[in-house]
Design an enzyme around this catalytic site. Sequence first.
Site, PDB file in Angstrom:
ATOM      1  N   TYR A  44     -11.426  18.012 -45.614  1.00 33.63           N
ATOM      2  CA  TYR A  44     -12.292  18.627 -46.634  1.00 33.63           C
ATOM      3  C   TYR A  44     -11.538  18.704 -47.962  1.00 33.63           C
ATOM      4  O   TYR A  44     -12.066  18.317 -49.013  1.00 33.63           O
ATOM      5  CB  TYR A  44     -12.717  20.025 -46.168  1.00 33.63           C
ATOM      6  CG  TYR A  44     -13.501  20.809 -47.191  1.00 33.63           C
ATOM      7  CD1 TYR A  44     -14.868  20.586 -47.374  1.00 33.63           C
ATOM      8  CD2 TYR A  44     -12.885  21.776 -47.988  1.00 33.63           C
ATOM      9  CE1 TYR A  44     -15.590  21.308 -48.320  1.00 33.63           C
ATOM     10  CE2 TYR A  44     -13.602  22.500 -48.935  1.00 33.63           C
ATOM     11  CZ  TYR A  44     -14.950  22.260 -49.096  1.00 33.63           C
ATOM     12  OH  TYR A  44     -15.661  22.970 -50.037  1.00 33.63           O
ATOM     13  N   SER A  76     -13.611  22.257 -55.265  1.00 36.04           N
ATOM     14  CA  SER A  76     -13.197  23.460 -54.526  1.00 36.04           C
ATOM     15  C   SER A  76     -11.739  23.722 -54.859  1.00 36.04           C
ATOM     16  O   SER A  76     -11.000  22.785 -55.211  1.00 36.04           O
ATOM     17  CB  SER A  76     -13.326  23.211 -53.022  1.00 36.04           C
ATOM     18  OG  SER A  76     -12.682  24.246 -52.298  1.00 36.04           O
TER      19      SER A  76
END
Length: 253
Positions: free
Chosen positions: A163, A150
């Site tokens: 995350y 990501s």
Amino acid sequence: MISYDLTGKTALVTGGASGIGLATCRMLAKFGATVAVNFLADDPRGPEAVDAIIDAGGKAIMAPGNVGDAADAPRMVEKAIADLGRLDLLFANAGIPGTRHRIAPPQLDLITEELWAQLLQVNLLGVFRCAKAAGPALKESHGAIVSTASIAGLGRAGSSLAYGATKAGVVSLTQNLARALAPEVRVNAIAPGAVDSTWTVEWTNEERQSSIEKALLKRRCTTDDLAEVVLFLGFGAAMVTGQTITVDGGLTL
Ligand code: NAD
């Protein structure tokens, strides 16, 4: 879009029943590959995805299993490889935010041990477990691994700092798995920006609009934008390994 002839090729896609994973399963099947669609065993979208691919004339099989579980992940991968007969591409894509609302970096009180444990198990260890279990079959086929990192793993604040750390871990793992499985297997990752998928983090309209305005290409990514790069890294890109390719329309530039 580049066209591929993937007749006789096989792929296992984790988190394949929705979003980026599902778009990739569909694209792989459209070009002739047989796809093992992984999903959580109680997720009805899994069998539906497999049926939809078969109805569209593609080849797909079910690979239920939890990549966040140390025993279930290798079991699922080994069964999928046995069912497929060989493995050319592992797309280690399953990932979770663990929170419905974004936790901004200063909100440290909201970052719990439970959140860390959940994110590490699925987003980071899940990728490692699947890659380790698929390694021997991929070496045999001279195949490839693509994982989903990501932009949150490349310095941008994501759904939470935990995350972001798991996705930064995927970037590092991609480099070291490339070393571990060379020269037979190429290992790369995609780093999506803001994607319109079934991702469970709720964006406000303002946040959505801002992600469009900040992107040089003036739109959010579609799941097909990511799938296209996964196929390129999986079946083209013969001299690319250890890389994480940002696919964000210039959002982070
Ligand atoms: P998604 O929620 O539709 O896809 C994730 C899939 O993984 C779901 O089908 C989910 O059920 C499955 N999954 C979750 N835990 C699992 C487990 N333990 N075992 C097996 N499957 C499991 O959303 P998406 O946007 O398609 O997300 C795919 C990947 O893209 C994730 O790794 C996510 O972190 C990453 N990502 C998404 C965005 C975005 O904006 N949507 C941005 C950057 C990265």
